[in-house]
Design an enzyme around this catalytic site. Structure first.
Site, short mmCIF file in Angstrom:
data_model
loop_
_atom_site.label_atom_id
_atom_site.label_comp_id
_atom_site.label_asym_id
_atom_site.label_seq_id
_atom_site.Cartn_x
_atom_site.Cartn_y
_atom_site.Cartn_z
N HIS A 38 0.83 -1.21 0.00
CA HIS A 38 0.00 0.00 0.00
C HIS A 38 0.87 1.26 0.00
CE1 HIS A 38 -2.81 -2.90 2.14
NE2 HIS A 38 -3.54 -2.52 1.11
N ARG A 188 -3.81 -10.20 4.46
CA ARG A 188 -4.19 -11.52 4.97
C ARG A 188 -3.00 -12.33 5.48
NH1 ARG A 188 -9.23 -13.70 2.67
NH2 ARG A 188 -10.36 -11.98 1.71
#
Length: 279
Positions: A38, A188
């Protein structure tokens, strides 16, 4: 720390000031639980645009499993600190009722490219993605939007969305960020056990071996079957798909011709991992 905006009104006021000053706006849509992948998108936006907004919204409409929505990590304070280090101008972190107020009745559905692969295994997922992304583009009035290639099918869905609806935003696809052992960064991954984390890179290794075999003339069905078997042999519980598709429309590829993409989803430690590589 960048200001954290909670309402569309706050966001619009901020963006209006920037636009009035002739500044360009970049947006990085996220669901939080930020990692280096990100941050690489935010840095790319920072280099390309005068102003950068990172959105943090765990979108309930793109989860077809309520347990998955519940388990999704929420780490807003840590996320804001990470974004401060990149120098973003604002974080937009609305609640569900701000994005989907009472009476909300619109669903955006992109047919074709959204239907196979993730679309087949997660019904309604890409409708949720397309709906929230269309809303975020309207709210932020972004000139550019930055998405990771790790979610390749999502990137293709978003490109189709903006083309079909004439949304005036340039979509920038950014290369997948990987750990040293090849595992694609994902929010995740933090749910993997120590042992699972050690096994996880077997997915991309099997994909790379299949891509090399196909380039070397191996029949595509055989190369894919071997890759699926290798992933299961490495300790993954299931392989939802491991397929070769055309890069843009995600149509099945019978032979290597033009740009292809090898895409996979497999479950390890009960955690569903996805990845893709060019072929």
């Amino acid at each position: 720390m960048p200001p954290v905006l909670r309402t569309v009104a706050e966001l619009r006021a901020r963006v209006s000031d920037w636009k009035a000053a002739g500044e360009t706006v970049g947006v990085v849509p996220t669901m939080g639980a930020l990692h280096e992948g990100h941050l690489s998108l935010a840095r790319r936006a920072r280099a390309a645009c005068d102003r950068v907004i990172v959105t943090i919204f765990v979108n309930p409409r793109q989860f077809n499993n309520p347990a998955d929505l519940e388990k999704y990590p929420r780490t807003e304070a840590q996320d804001a600190a990470l974004l401060a280090s990149v120098g973003v101008d604002a974080v937009f972190a609305p609640g569900p009722e701000e994005v989907y107020p009472r009476g909300f009745a619109t669903n955006v559905s992109v047919s074709g490219v959204s239907e196979p692969l993730e679309g087949a295994h997660r019904p309604g997922h890409f409708d949720g993605v397309a709906t929230v992304v269309a809303k975020l583009f309207g709210m932020t009035r972004a000139d550019r939007a930055f998405f990771g290639e790790k979610d390749w099918q999502q990137l293709m869905v978003v490109q189709r969305l903006v083309a079909d609806l004439n949304i005036p935003v340039t979509i920038e696809g950014c290369a997948t960020v990987r750990e040293a052992d090849g595992l694609a960064l994902s929010s995740r991954n933090r749910r993997l056990s120590v042992e699972g984390r050690a096994r996880a890179p077997a997915l991309v290794r099997a994909m790379q071996a299949a891509a090399e075999a196909m380039r070397g003339g191996r029949a595509i069905p055989e190369a894919l079957a071997e890759a699926r078997a290798a992933v299961l042999a490495a300790g993954f519980e299931t392989v939802d798909y491991l397929e070769l598709r055309t890069a843009d429309l995600l149509l099945p590829m019978e032979r290597l011709q033009g740009e292809g993409r090898l895409l996979a989803a497999a479950t390890l430690d009960g955690v569903r991992l996805i990845d893709n590589i060019p072929v």
